[in-house]
Design a protein around this motif. Sequence first.
Motif: not given
Length: 241
Positions: A27, A82, A100, A106, A108
Amino acid sequence: ANLTSRSSTPVISYTTTVANPEPLRLASDDTFNGKQWTPSTGPLSRRQKVQDGLPGAPGLNSSVSRRDSETRIAVGQLGETYLPLPYPTTRVEITGRWLWEKSSLNVVGDGQKITGATYTAFHQTLSPTPEQLRAAPAAPDEIREKYLALPTGLSPEIGRLAAQVAPDGTAYDKALALQGYLRGSGRFTYSEKAPSDGDDSGQDAILAFLTVRRGYCVHFASTMAVMARTLGIPSRVGVGF
């Protein structure tokens, strides 16, 4: 605790087409409140699936030399939210719904577990020249506002030292000067022992690190980012492997 662990259990295994791979990013932390860095949360639509592709990296000019690359990753026991990825990633082949985030890219999971995940990241290996970096235009106002924000009450000592270390030149020249001061001058020593008993990325830790000149990765990164912001250079902290 992770630094001093003596476990030999692999956390991540990967194969890549890149000869000298960059770190895998978990991240980007872009918010600093004086005590710690955290990632800001932006719009996260369930339609932003990594399998459908990610947008281009913000600020990346089309003239920058790049090469398409591929990295296959297998995650072991890792308690993270992440997804570890090279930066910038353009698409991911993975099972489940992984999303995204718009501003940071980032990634997840939407109810997905990272432990045991196997996936292939398609990404770019970038080779900007010093001339391109030196001539890069200023970031858009929205990014500048977010990546230059500093908490009230920040010690003026940090800014004064940054101005001494990097007094002149473009943002790129000043960033190089900060990097050389922290990493290339022999003034600072990497150590698993924290320079203070406070938060390891907060203002107290930064001041202690600049005084004793000893610390580990987060001290170097947090100090670099805060000093850069005092010089008007938009900055964030990358977290990963």
